[in-house]
Enzyme design. Structure first.
Site, short mmCIF file in Angstrom:
data_model
loop_
_atom_site.label_atom_id
_atom_site.label_comp_id
_atom_site.label_asym_id
_atom_site.label_seq_id
_atom_site.Cartn_x
_atom_site.Cartn_y
_atom_site.Cartn_z
N ARG A 53 0.87 -1.18 0.00
CA ARG A 53 0.00 0.00 0.00
C ARG A 53 0.91 1.22 0.00
NH1 ARG A 53 2.37 1.74 3.74
NH2 ARG A 53 0.83 3.36 3.88
N ASP A 242 -1.77 10.74 -2.18
CA ASP A 242 -2.11 9.70 -3.16
C ASP A 242 -2.38 10.28 -4.53
OD1 ASP A 242 -2.84 8.54 -0.38
OD2 ASP A 242 -2.59 6.84 -1.76
O1 MRU Z 1 -4.44 3.30 2.22
P1 MRU Z 1 -2.96 3.44 2.14
O2 MRU Z 1 -2.23 2.85 3.29
O3 MRU Z 1 -2.43 2.98 0.81
O4 MRU Z 1 -2.75 5.01 2.22
C1 MRU Z 1 -1.45 5.55 2.15
C2 MRU Z 1 -1.44 7.02 2.26
O5 MRU Z 1 -2.45 7.67 2.39
C3 MRU Z 1 -0.12 7.68 2.12
O6 MRU Z 1 -0.05 8.84 2.88
C4 MRU Z 1 0.07 8.06 0.64
O7 MRU Z 1 -0.11 6.94 -0.16
C5 MRU Z 1 1.37 8.64 0.38
S1 MRU Z 1 2.59 7.39 0.44
C6 MRU Z 1 4.11 7.83 0.20
#
Ligand code: MRU
Length: 360
Positions: A53, A242
């Protein structure tokens, strides 16, 4: 970065056995499990079920997923279908479609018979480029921490949300990379780690990363940040993203917006670390144009941790038959962001500065 004093990355290609390997993050921090992705379906599952993730890592995994798909059939039609299948695994992080689209475009001129090796090389390059981008984000962002330390001459208190460390990328991370960089320069820091319900990426992953690097940190539940800011106990906030629009609206893990609002009210700088692969140059309105992932309500209604026998256990925390909703991301408007830290430099969250990144 370090795990038990050994360097590890989140995904790699084992050249000896021609296998794609990942850390299965669902068991961290309690168990470090390494698994192999054998085919396209494994890669899609890894992204959808969050074995991997974090936006950049999702993108790199999708690139290796395209390679695994090509082992089966690398015709145009098949590669396009595999790309759609991967892109549907998680909708919010733009890195996923960025890497799939890059591969689809780059293979257009490549003969089908040579595609497997070509896509493998491309996936390896996307992986190594991500490491380098994150390393540079660390250098560029550490200057903000250093500036505060020079003024205050006591440990710099940094608040971060979710996990945007090396586990969210291949190595270094985005929001945590400036922290790792500053720590390596011996700048005294202390990190406030938001829990990040419902999946607790802050407690499970960010805290684990910081402890492995011997960085002083304190774990807080999600609603504490505003109070700490009012009391002068936060010098700056850094989060990942994201998907960031061409105008500087930032989509990140649910709860980021509330932290940015509190930071704004307390005149605390709010930085967002974003590799170029997390910027969606095609959109300009984060609230209207970014698809927000809704995940299974069971993530909200239950919680997982070690039981008294040190076994992982999931327990329900709600009244029977209670309804829950689970929005995974929110959008922070550009006006609440101080600077966006990229591998090409630190920029203002506005259209001109962001589109200029394409020219650098
Ligand atoms: O749901 P996730 O764990 O994939 O969410 C991750 C995040 O929100 C991070 O802050 C984002 O992907 C930036 S990662 C370098």
């Amino acid at each position: 970065m370090l795990v038990d004093q050994k360097n590890l990355t989140t995904i790699w290609f084992d050249d000896e056995f021609s296998l794609v390997k990942i850390i299965d993050q669902r068991f961290l921090p309690h168990e470090l499990k390494i698994v192999t992705l054998f085919n396209l379906e494994d890669a899609e599952y890894a992204i959808r079920e969050m074995q991997v993730r974090g936006a950049p890592l999702i993108g790199v995994t999708a690139a290796f997923g395209m390679y695994l798909a090509s082992l089966n059939n690398s015709s145009n039609d098949s590669m396009i279908q595999s790309g759609i299948f991967l892109k549907n695994a998680r909708p919010t992080a733009v890195n996923l479609s960025w890497s799939v689209n890059k591969i689809l475009k780059d293979i257009e001129s490549i003969d089908v018979s040579s595609r497997k090796n070509f896509i493998l090389d491309l996936a390896k390059k996307i992986r190594s480029d991500d490491i380098e981008a994150c390393r540079k984000i660390g250098e560029n962002g550490a200057s903000f921490i250093e500036d505060i330390y020079k003024k205050k001459q006591s440990p710099v208190n940094i608040l971060t949300h979710c996990n945007a460390g090396w586990l969210a990328t291949v190595d270094w991370g985005t929001a945590l990379s400036p922290i790792f960089n500053a720590n390596k320069k011996n700048i005294p820091i202390h990190v406030w780690v938001d829990e990040t319900r419902p999946r607790n990426q802050g407690f499970n992953l960010t805290a684990w990363e910081l402890i492995n690097e011997n960085i002083n940190c304190s774990l807080i539940v999600d609603n504490v940040g505003g109070h700490l800011m009012q009391k002068g106990m936060v010098d700056l906030c850094i989060t990942g993203t994201d998907r960031t629009t061409s105008t500087g609206d930032v989509c990140n893990k649910i709860g980021t917006y509330l932290k940015a609002l509190a930071a704004h009210d307390n005149n605390i700088p709010f930085y967002v670390a974003a590799p170029i692969s997390s910027i969606d140059f095609d959109i300009s309105d984060g609230l209207k144009e970014i698809p927000i992932e809704e995940r299974d309500a069971s993530e909200v209604t239950s919680i997982t941790g070690l039981n008294s026998n040190k076994k992982l256990e999931t327990v329900s925390i709600i009244p029977e038959n209670a309804k829950a909703v689970n929005y995974a991301f929110d959008v922070t408007p550009a006006k609440f962001i101080t600077k966006i830290i990229t591998e090409k430099g630190n920029v203002n969250p506005d259209k001109e500065s962001i589109t200029n990144l394409l020219k650098v």
